[in-house]
Motif scaffolding. Structure first.
Motif, PDB file in Angstrom:
ATOM      1  N   ALA A  34       0.988  -1.096   0.085  1.00  0.00           N
ATOM      2  CA  ALA A  34       0.011  -0.178   0.193  1.00  0.00           C
ATOM      3  C   ALA A  34       1.004   1.320  -0.092  1.00  0.00           C
ATOM      4  O   ALA A  34       0.562   2.264  -0.913  1.00  0.00           O
ATOM      5  N   GLU A  35       1.905   1.353   0.618  1.00  0.00           N
ATOM      6  CA  GLU A  35       2.861   2.454   0.876  1.00  0.00           C
ATOM      7  C   GLU A  35       3.428   2.450  -0.619  1.00  0.00           C
ATOM      8  O   GLU A  35       3.648   3.850  -0.922  1.00  0.00           O
ATOM      9  N   ALA A  36       3.807   1.521  -1.110  1.00  0.00           N
ATOM     10  CA  ALA A  36       4.483   1.662  -2.367  1.00  0.00           C
ATOM     11  C   ALA A  36       3.788   2.327  -3.483  1.00  0.00           C
ATOM     12  O   ALA A  36       4.277   2.963  -4.471  1.00  0.00           O
ATOM     13  N   VAL A  37       2.457   2.214  -3.369  1.00  0.00           N
ATOM     14  CA  VAL A  37       1.531   2.909  -4.309  1.00  0.00           C
ATOM     15  C   VAL A  37       1.099   4.156  -3.665  1.00  0.00           C
ATOM     16  O   VAL A  37       0.136   4.981  -4.314  1.00  0.00           O
ATOM     17  N   GLY A  38       1.547   4.673  -2.555  1.00  0.00           N
ATOM     18  CA  GLY A  38       1.190   5.876  -1.961  1.00  0.00           C
ATOM     19  C   GLY A  38      -0.350   5.819  -1.345  1.00  0.00           C
ATOM     20  O   GLY A  38      -0.886   6.849  -1.173  1.00  0.00           O
ATOM     21  N   GLY A  39      -0.950   4.388  -0.951  1.00  0.00           N
ATOM     22  CA  GLY A  39      -2.247   4.403  -0.577  1.00  0.00           C
ATOM     23  C   GLY A  39      -2.252   3.995   0.812  1.00  0.00           C
ATOM     24  O   GLY A  39      -1.500   4.045   1.469  1.00  0.00           O
ATOM     25  N   HIS A  40      -3.492   4.229   1.010  1.00  0.00           N
ATOM     26  CA  HIS A  40      -3.771   4.198   2.709  1.00  0.00           C
ATOM     27  C   HIS A  40      -4.537   2.738   2.935  1.00  0.00           C
ATOM     28  O   HIS A  40      -5.628   2.516   2.351  1.00  0.00           O
ATOM     29  N   SER A  41      -3.940   1.880   3.627  1.00  0.00           N
ATOM     30  CA  SER A  41      -4.481   0.762   3.892  1.00  0.00           C
ATOM     31  C   SER A  41      -5.296   0.387   5.190  1.00  0.00           C
ATOM     32  O   SER A  41      -4.735   1.109   6.281  1.00  0.00           O
ATOM     33  N   GLU A  42      -6.255  -0.587   5.106  1.00  0.00           N
ATOM     34  CA  GLU A  42      -6.942  -0.644   6.273  1.00  0.00           C
ATOM     35  C   GLU A  42      -7.386  -2.067   6.326  1.00  0.00           C
ATOM     36  O   GLU A  42      -7.528  -2.863   5.163  1.00  0.00           O
ATOM     37  N   VAL A  43      -7.864  -2.740   7.226  1.00  0.00           N
ATOM     38  CA  VAL A  43      -8.236  -4.007   7.596  1.00  0.00           C
ATOM     39  C   VAL A  43      -9.732  -4.067   8.233  1.00  0.00           C
ATOM     40  O   VAL A  43      -9.912  -3.233   9.035  1.00  0.00           O
ATOM     41  N   ASP A  44     -10.633  -4.543   7.728  1.00  0.00           N
ATOM     42  CA  ASP A  44     -11.895  -4.474   8.344  1.00  0.00           C
ATOM     43  C   ASP A  44     -12.537  -5.922   8.324  1.00  0.00           C
ATOM     44  O   ASP A  44     -11.861  -7.111   7.881  1.00  0.00           O
ATOM     45  N   SER A  45     -13.849  -6.417   8.971  1.00  0.00           N
ATOM     46  CA  SER A  45     -14.492  -7.795   9.140  1.00  0.00           C
ATOM     47  C   SER A  45     -13.491  -8.729   9.680  1.00  0.00           C
ATOM     48  O   SER A  45     -13.741  -9.842   9.068  1.00  0.00           O
ATOM     49  N   LEU A  46     -12.690  -8.405  10.731  1.00  0.00           N
ATOM     50  CA  LEU A  46     -11.505  -9.504  10.933  1.00  0.00           C
ATOM     51  C   LEU A  46     -12.347 -10.473  11.963  1.00  0.00           C
ATOM     52  O   LEU A  46     -13.211  -9.857  13.046  1.00  0.00           O
ATOM     53  N   VAL A  47     -12.517 -11.703  11.795  1.00  0.00           N
ATOM     54  CA  VAL A  47     -12.906 -12.778  12.572  1.00  0.00           C
ATOM     55  C   VAL A  47     -11.833 -13.891  12.801  1.00  0.00           C
ATOM     56  O   VAL A  47     -11.293 -14.346  11.835  1.00  0.00           O
ATOM     57  N   VAL A  48     -11.680 -14.213  14.066  1.00  0.00           N
ATOM     58  CA  VAL A  48     -10.729 -15.109  14.498  1.00  0.00           C
ATOM     59  C   VAL A  48     -11.353 -16.135  14.904  1.00  0.00           C
ATOM     60  O   VAL A  48     -11.908 -15.994  16.084  1.00  0.00           O
ATOM     61  N   ARG A  49     -11.137 -17.517  14.795  1.00  0.00           N
ATOM     62  CA  ARG A  49     -11.813 -18.535  15.402  1.00  0.00           C
ATOM     63  C   ARG A  49     -11.130 -19.817  15.127  1.00  0.00           C
ATOM     64  O   ARG A  49     -10.526 -20.247  14.194  1.00  0.00           O
ATOM     65  N   GLU A  50     -11.654 -20.854  16.046  1.00  0.00           N
ATOM     66  CA  GLU A  50     -11.018 -22.286  15.961  1.00  0.00           C
ATOM     67  C   GLU A  50     -12.151 -22.962  14.915  1.00  0.00           C
ATOM     68  O   GLU A  50     -13.426 -22.721  15.274  1.00  0.00           O
ATOM     69  N   GLU A  51     -11.408 -23.755  14.030  1.00  0.00           N
ATOM     70  CA  GLU A  51     -12.624 -24.534  13.320  1.00  0.00           C
ATOM     71  C   GLU A  51     -11.885 -25.964  12.477  1.00  0.00           C
ATOM     72  O   GLU A  51     -10.556 -25.984  12.591  1.00  0.00           O
ATOM     73  N   LYS A  52     -12.888 -26.683  12.083  1.00  0.00           N
ATOM     74  CA  LYS A  52     -12.447 -27.745  11.156  1.00  0.00           C
ATOM     75  C   LYS A  52     -12.341 -27.399   9.913  1.00  0.00           C
ATOM     76  O   LYS A  52     -13.063 -26.819   9.172  1.00  0.00           O
ATOM     77  N   PRO A  53     -11.238 -27.544   9.343  1.00  0.00           N
ATOM     78  CA  PRO A  53     -10.712 -27.080   7.876  1.00  0.00           C
ATOM     79  C   PRO A  53     -11.209 -28.070   6.896  1.00  0.00           C
ATOM     80  O   PRO A  53     -11.668 -29.129   7.204  1.00  0.00           O
ATOM     81  N   SER A  54     -11.486 -27.467   5.801  1.00  0.00           N
ATOM     82  CA  SER A  54     -11.853 -28.382   4.630  1.00  0.00           C
ATOM     83  C   SER A  54     -10.840 -29.293   4.321  1.00  0.00           C
ATOM     84  O   SER A  54      -9.691 -29.175   4.524  1.00  0.00           O
TER      85      SER A  54
END
Lengths: 262, 262
Positions: free
Chosen positions: A113-133
């Motif tokens: 993001a910095e390389a293109v002079g942009g502003h980066s953000e992260v949203d909708s973060l969900v962390v959980r334990e699960e059974k993988p595919s």
């Protein structure tokens, strides 16, 4: 926009066996390719095109819909049809996971993001334990339970990527990797602190059209595919320690790689 | 195919604000994703779906057209609608330009085709001298004239890739590179014999919807994007000696790369 009479668009070929709406789409596409209509430019209105070509409104709408399907133009309700921006907002460099970035406490997304002079953000973060595919389990060497970190990345407010990281649960449980904020340098920095020195990443890339859910998540315009990237991180003992399953808006990315010749 | 009554597809949700044709597309997509309809399977006929859901023919056609747009199904005229094959026919490995392949006289395409047990062919070969586009000229370090080699690749008779190689004319003129058949190991083997020992390749990857010409060249089904790959080959002195501009059917490829962690 110059008047249509200036030769911006040509005439129809009445002897051609190519359908009229396709001929008109061809002419508009060529004008866009040659830069006669630049990014963000408004195309001539339906009325102007009807008058120029002497065809019905339905024909013009079919032509525009061809170009929309190719991702070349977007219709803004009540405002007209515009040429979509084509340059990528982000270029993924082949050194994006270099240790020096982690040591500076930067995540790959921030670096790009910095390389293109942009502003980066992260949203909708969900962390959980699960059974993988089955596929994820296999990539992780047979893990039965995983820690999954789902999040969406935005660049200058626009969603460009949705990613899920899967880590073997025995490795990630009760560590900072299981926290919403994994700390400076991200989960790769934490994995190395836990003794899993990273050796290399394998990436697999494919492209396809998005599902309706994916269109919503990434706010995709019509005719924009997604790039599907699955990355596996290996430690120096050859153990797969993370699989990251990523979906990217194809109009927002160019991926760069270097291949050895030897 | 099991009868529809067996619970293969569910019922509509009359309280949902999701349009009926989208609900039906969602259910068909889910059934495909879960493998209830496998690759090559015929979907229930229009008549069966009309009966099952109690909707109009137009509604069913709209649902099918959503799935076609996503590249999930293809309609075969007079025969019905079928689930498209999803696994890639070719996987581009990160060692595909290794010298050992060249030394065995094999081109990268042959190596990959053999890896999937397929039969590879090249057609539509055109070799000529030309003035490059600004972009190609820049990538080749300012070349004013180039040798261009255009060709199409087929795997088991199906076109999967269209590629154009550009080489600085001063380098390629009057060599075997300018011949239709460049000999064993392809143009990279010839470049090395001419003293341009290859060092590495840079690849840039993006994806987009195809133009009508590209759909024709690669015989693409509806809803299938193209992967655009631009590769630059560098010799050990850092000179760019070839740019290869490639368009690939996205439903035929997975590209694989390895990234260093250091």
């Amino acid at each position: 926009m110059p008047p249509l009479s200036s030769g911006l668009l040509g005439a129809l070929d009445s002897t051609s066996d190519r359908a009229v709406f396709r001929q008109i789409a061809d002419q508009l596409r060529e004008a866009i390719d040659k830069g006669r209509f630049a990014e963000g430019d408004k195309l001539p209105s339906e009325t102007e095109l009807i008058e120029h070509y002497g065809v019905s409104r339905m024909t013009i709408r079919n032509s525009i819909s061809v170009l929309q399907g190719e991702g070349l133009v977007a219709s803004e309700h009540g405002k007209g049809v515009f040429v979509r921006p084509r340059p990528p907002v982000r270029r993924l460099a082949s050194d994006r996971f270099a240790r020096r970035h982690r040591e500076q406490g930067k995540s790959a997304f921030t670096v790009e993001a910095e390389a293109v002079g942009g502003h980066s953000e992260v949203d909708s973060l969900v962390v959980r334990e699960e059974k993988p595919s089955q596929d994820i389990a296999t990539r992780l060497g047979g893990a039965r339970k995983v820690l999954a970190r789902r999040r969406r990345y935005l660049l200058d407010g626009r969603p460009v990527e949705f990613a899920v990281s899967y880590l073997p649960l025995d490795l990630a449980r009760n560590t900072q990797i299981a926290e919403p904020n994994p700390g400076p340098g991200g989960i790769y920095a934490r994995l190395e602190e836990l003794g899993h020195r990273l050796d290399h990443f394998d990436e697999e890339i494919s492209a396809r059209m998005p599902t309706p859910e994916e269109i919503k998540t990434l706010r995709l315009a019509s005719g924009v595919p997604v790039i599907h990237l699955i990355r596996t991180a290996y430690d120096t003992e050859g153990r797969p320690v993370e699989v990251c399953d990523t979906l990217m808006a194809a109009d927002a990315y160019v991926l760069a790689y270097q291949l050895p010749a030897t």
